[in-house]
Motif scaffolding. Structure first.
Motif, PDB file in Angstrom:
ATOM      1  N   SER A 206      -6.257 -21.783  36.067  1.00  0.00           N
ATOM      2  CA  SER A 206      -5.987 -21.654  34.599  1.00  0.00           C
ATOM      3  C   SER A 206      -7.450 -22.036  34.043  1.00  0.00           C
ATOM      4  O   SER A 206      -8.344 -22.461  34.298  1.00  0.00           O
ATOM      5  CB  SER A 206      -5.036 -22.878  34.378  1.00  0.00           C
ATOM      6  OG  SER A 206      -5.547 -23.991  34.667  1.00  0.00           O
ATOM      7  N   VAL A 207      -7.427 -21.628  32.425  1.00  0.00           N
ATOM      8  CA  VAL A 207      -8.764 -21.946  31.736  1.00  0.00           C
ATOM      9  C   VAL A 207      -8.105 -22.805  30.603  1.00  0.00           C
ATOM     10  O   VAL A 207      -6.926 -22.966  30.094  1.00  0.00           O
ATOM     11  CB  VAL A 207      -9.012 -20.264  31.104  1.00  0.00           C
ATOM     12  CG1 VAL A 207      -9.704 -19.467  32.226  1.00  0.00           C
ATOM     13  CG2 VAL A 207      -8.118 -19.726  30.414  1.00  0.00           C
ATOM     14  N   MET A 208      -9.497 -23.373  30.009  1.00  0.00           N
ATOM     15  CA  MET A 208      -9.037 -24.286  28.945  1.00  0.00           C
ATOM     16  C   MET A 208     -10.398 -23.879  28.118  1.00  0.00           C
ATOM     17  O   MET A 208     -11.560 -24.161  28.245  1.00  0.00           O
ATOM     18  CB  MET A 208      -9.397 -25.814  29.267  1.00  0.00           C
ATOM     19  CG  MET A 208      -8.030 -26.055  30.151  1.00  0.00           C
ATOM     20  SD  MET A 208      -8.063 -27.803  30.858  1.00  0.00           S
ATOM     21  CE  MET A 208      -9.777 -27.606  31.920  1.00  0.00           C
ATOM     22  N   VAL A 209     -10.101 -23.280  27.089  1.00  0.00           N
ATOM     23  CA  VAL A 209     -11.366 -22.485  26.191  1.00  0.00           C
ATOM     24  C   VAL A 209     -11.398 -23.071  24.919  1.00  0.00           C
ATOM     25  O   VAL A 209     -10.339 -23.174  24.159  1.00  0.00           O
ATOM     26  CB  VAL A 209     -10.962 -20.949  26.071  1.00  0.00           C
ATOM     27  CG1 VAL A 209     -12.048 -20.389  25.314  1.00  0.00           C
ATOM     28  CG2 VAL A 209     -10.514 -20.244  27.234  1.00  0.00           C
ATOM     29  N   SER A 210     -12.752 -23.481  24.653  1.00  0.00           N
ATOM     30  CA  SER A 210     -13.251 -24.135  23.397  1.00  0.00           C
ATOM     31  C   SER A 210     -14.310 -23.338  22.991  1.00  0.00           C
ATOM     32  O   SER A 210     -15.264 -23.155  23.446  1.00  0.00           O
ATOM     33  CB  SER A 210     -13.378 -25.507  23.578  1.00  0.00           C
ATOM     34  OG  SER A 210     -13.709 -26.242  22.381  1.00  0.00           O
ATOM     35  N   PHE A 211     -14.275 -23.026  21.478  1.00  0.00           N
ATOM     36  CA  PHE A 211     -15.449 -22.565  20.685  1.00  0.00           C
ATOM     37  C   PHE A 211     -15.874 -23.586  19.939  1.00  0.00           C
ATOM     38  O   PHE A 211     -15.325 -24.582  19.520  1.00  0.00           O
ATOM     39  CB  PHE A 211     -14.799 -21.424  19.768  1.00  0.00           C
ATOM     40  CG  PHE A 211     -14.192 -20.091  21.054  1.00  0.00           C
ATOM     41  CD1 PHE A 211     -15.044 -19.181  21.456  1.00  0.00           C
ATOM     42  CD2 PHE A 211     -12.875 -20.169  20.898  1.00  0.00           C
ATOM     43  CE1 PHE A 211     -14.132 -18.250  22.119  1.00  0.00           C
ATOM     44  CE2 PHE A 211     -12.134 -19.203  21.380  1.00  0.00           C
ATOM     45  CZ  PHE A 211     -12.819 -18.253  22.121  1.00  0.00           C
ATOM     46  N   THR A 212     -17.346 -23.055  19.553  1.00  0.00           N
ATOM     47  CA  THR A 212     -17.998 -23.945  18.533  1.00  0.00           C
ATOM     48  C   THR A 212     -17.977 -23.351  17.173  1.00  0.00           C
ATOM     49  O   THR A 212     -17.727 -22.088  16.878  1.00  0.00           O
ATOM     50  CB  THR A 212     -19.488 -24.275  18.925  1.00  0.00           C
ATOM     51  OG1 THR A 212     -20.265 -23.113  19.036  1.00  0.00           O
ATOM     52  CG2 THR A 212     -19.325 -24.919  20.477  1.00  0.00           C
ATOM     53  N   ARG A 213     -18.800 -23.837  16.270  1.00  0.00           N
ATOM     54  CA  ARG A 213     -18.822 -23.280  14.920  1.00  0.00           C
ATOM     55  C   ARG A 213     -19.828 -22.164  14.898  1.00  0.00           C
ATOM     56  O   ARG A 213     -19.851 -21.459  13.994  1.00  0.00           O
ATOM     57  CB  ARG A 213     -19.368 -24.530  13.817  1.00  0.00           C
ATOM     58  CG  ARG A 213     -18.175 -25.669  13.665  1.00  0.00           C
ATOM     59  CD  ARG A 213     -18.750 -26.706  12.792  1.00  0.00           C
ATOM     60  NE  ARG A 213     -17.761 -27.970  12.783  1.00  0.00           N
ATOM     61  CZ  ARG A 213     -17.854 -28.936  11.996  1.00  0.00           C
ATOM     62  NH1 ARG A 213     -19.266 -29.022  11.436  1.00  0.00           N
ATOM     63  NH2 ARG A 213     -17.066 -29.973  11.793  1.00  0.00           N
TER      64      ARG A 213
END
Length: 332
Positions: A206-213
């Motif tokens: 599974s994936v846990m995706v986080s983006f930045t500003r």
């Protein structure tokens, strides 16, 4: 803007964590301040400096009366702290004068290479890849950060309902964005999504995706669209940020090559860190990633996952120990 974090009922060390408020810069000063506060009673006050109109763009040596040119919200005024920890170009005209304003009662620590004589500060803490040296220079791998075992455990528990059921291996995907040296265009974002998708599907993870500003919106949209069919969580920027929970829950961590902070945070977990290629090139970042590789923390991502072990990066604690050692020496 001023934000206060009391950390002890005892007589505390007063620490100002000073930046222009940008998330990546503030994370460094607050991270180092928190590490010091874990070792000694302290009260941390976060200061976000702002300059009136264009004045903040002046070179440090032309800004001759900086306190008069600050916005009122900056709140840079006595009583001065015991310890001033600052980072970023916006803080330099202030950092070089705090010792005089406080009659040398404030110990001044500047994070990053200030690109000015280091003798103007008590201590400078740059990343090793800046190759800065001096008697009052203490280089570290990467940058100070906010990752520690207690923070990871607390955030993992806070987001347990969303993350506990995710199939393993769980892959944290931390995406940065545009900087002076790197970019994430739509072509690279599409290719990156394919590189991530295949091994996750093959391993049933599974994936846990986080983006930045700094993640460009077109790249964010492509990555989210291409990865949304996988089991996992893609944080949309709404509500509480699960960034630390993602790091804590992950079996593997993928991080783009554009950010010292993100890679340092990932390496502070002791988990396998894979670096995702972006558009652009930088000698400093290449040296940084080579340093992480030499420590056994990170490797370039080649489209497959594998495990290894290494001591979690603890450069923030090491820097905190050095600040306190030098502060105690001066007091004695």
């Amino acid at each position: 803007m001023t934000q206060s974090y009391p950390t002890s009922a005892e007589t505390p060390l007063i620490i100002w964590a000073v930046s222009d408020g940008r998330a990546g810069i503030e994370a460094q000063v607050v991270g180092l301040a928190n590490a010091i506060a874990r070792k000694r009673p302290a009260r941390i006050i976060v200061k976000r400096v702002g300059w009136k109109s264009w004045i903040g763009r002046l070179p440090w040596w032309l800004n001759l009366a900086p306190r008069r040119l600050l916005t009122p919200e900056s709140d840079i005024a006595p009583p001065w702290p015991d310890l001033w920890i600052a980072a970023g170009r916006a803080t330099l005209p202030l950092s070089i004068r705090v010792r005089r304003w406080s009659r040398k009662q404030t110990y001044v620590v500047q994070i990053q290479d200030p690109r000015m004589p280091t003798r103007l500060f008590d201590l400078v803490i740059p990343p090793k890849h800046d190759r800065l040296v001096g008697d009052n220079v203490f280089p570290i791998t990467g940058s100070p950060g906010r990752v520690n075992a207690e923070r990871l455990a607390a955030d993992l528990e806070r987001f347990s309902a969303e993350l506990d059921a995710l199939p393993r291996p769980r892959v944290a995907v931390i995406i940065g964005g545009k900087s002076k040296a790197h970019d994430l265009n739509v072509e690279r974002a599409a290719a990156m999504a394919r590189e991530i998708e295949l091994p996750v599907v093959q391993e049933g993870g599974s994936v846990m995706v986080s983006f930045t500003r700094r993640t460009p919106e077109p790249a964010r949209a492509i990555l989210a669209a291409r990865l949304k069919h996988l089991p996992g969580v893609i944080w949309d920027g709404e509500g509480d940020n699960p960034y630390f929970a993602f790091l804590a829950a992950a079996d593997y961590i993928l991080v783009t090559e554009d950010s010292t902070n993100l890679a340092t945070d990932a390496a502070s977990t002791g988990k396998p860190v894979f670096v995702l290629k972006m558009s652009g090139e930088s000698l400093k970042f290449r040296l940084f990633h080579e340093d992480l590789e030499s420590l056994g923390a990170a490797r370039p991502f080649g489209g497959a996952f594998h495990s290894w072990q290494y001591p979690p990066l603890a450069e923030t604690d090491r820097a905190a120990d050095e600040v306190l050692r030098r502060l105690d020496e001066r007091t004695r």
